[in-house]
Design a protein around this motif. Sequence first.
Motif, PDB file in Angstrom:
ATOM      1  N   LYS A 144       1.728   9.467  -5.537  1.00 20.00           N
ATOM      2  CA  LYS A 144       1.954  10.792  -4.946  1.00 20.00           C
ATOM      3  C   LYS A 144       3.061  11.569  -5.660  1.00 20.00           C
ATOM      4  CE  LYS A 144       4.662  13.039  -1.702  1.00 20.00           C
ATOM      5  NZ  LYS A 144       6.115  13.048  -1.515  1.00 20.00           N
ATOM      6  N   ALA A 199       0.829  -1.208   0.000  1.00 19.33           N
ATOM      7  CA  ALA A 199       0.000   0.000   0.000  1.00 19.33           C
ATOM      8  C   ALA A 199       0.867   1.263   0.000  1.00 19.33           C
ATOM      9  CB  ALA A 199      -0.923  -0.009   1.219  1.00 19.33           C
ATOM     10  N   LEU A 217       0.948   3.992  -3.006  1.00 19.48           N
ATOM     11  CA  LEU A 217       0.538   5.345  -2.626  1.00 19.48           C
ATOM     12  C   LEU A 217       1.590   6.377  -3.012  1.00 19.48           C
ATOM     13  CD1 LEU A 217      -1.361   7.304  -1.116  1.00 19.48           C
ATOM     14  CD2 LEU A 217      -0.134   6.703   0.986  1.00 19.48           C
TER      15      LEU A 217
END
Length: 227
Positions: free
Chosen positions: A141, A133, A137
Motif C-alpha cells: 500500500k 497479511a 498489505l
Amino acid sequence: MRRTIMSQIESVYYPALAVVGVPGNGVEIVILSRGKCGLSRCITHYLVPMAMADLMVITCNLVLRWIVVLHWRNSFLHYTSVCKLILFGSSTAIDISVWTTVAFTSDHFVAICCLRLKPKYCTRRTAAVVIIALSLLFCLKNIPWFFLYISCYTINNIPRGCLVSPKIYTQTVWIAFSWIEQLLTLLLPFLLILFFNILTIRCILVASKAQRNFWEHNKGESERQGP
C-alpha cells in the motif's frame, strides 16, 4: 541563522523521547518474547509485533527523520533515495502499528463475546497469519509514496531532501490515494477500535447483570426456604 523557539524545543524533546522510547520498546519486546508474563500465547503474538512496529516508528520517524535533520544536515540520510526509503518505512510502520492494534482489539472482543468462535480465531496461528497479511498489505500500500516524493535541492549532482510532489493536489489518482491514506490510517482504525470496545463493554455489562440477577435469585430462594 537564528533558531526558532520551536526548533530549540524539538532539538531537546526529540532526543529525549528517543532515549526513552527505543530502549523501552526494546525491553518490552524481549520480555514479551520470553513468554513469562502470564499472558496467553495468542495475546503475546499480537503484543510483540505491536511493540516492534512502535520501535520502527520511533526509529524511522523520530531518530532518522527528525533528529538527523536537526543535527546532521549533511548526512547521507538526506539523499533523496535514502530519504524516500526512510519515509516509506515510517509510513509502513505506522500503518502496521495501527492495524495490529485493531486486530488485537478484535481478538479481545472475540475472546470475551464470541465463545463459539474463540477456539478457532484466538490462536497463535490466526495471529501469525493476521500479522503477516497486514505487514505485506501495508508494504504494498505504501509503495506509491516512492513516486510522490521529489528532491528539494541538488548538491554536486546528488538530489537531496524529500518533498511531496504537487501532483498529489492536482491529479485525480493521487488525490484519491491521499484520501484512502487518511481513511486507512486515521478514520477507519479509530471507528473499528471504538466499535469493538463498545461491543466488548456491552457484553461485559450484560454478563455482569445476568450474574448479579442470578445471585439475587439464589439469595431470594435461600431466604424463602429458610434455615
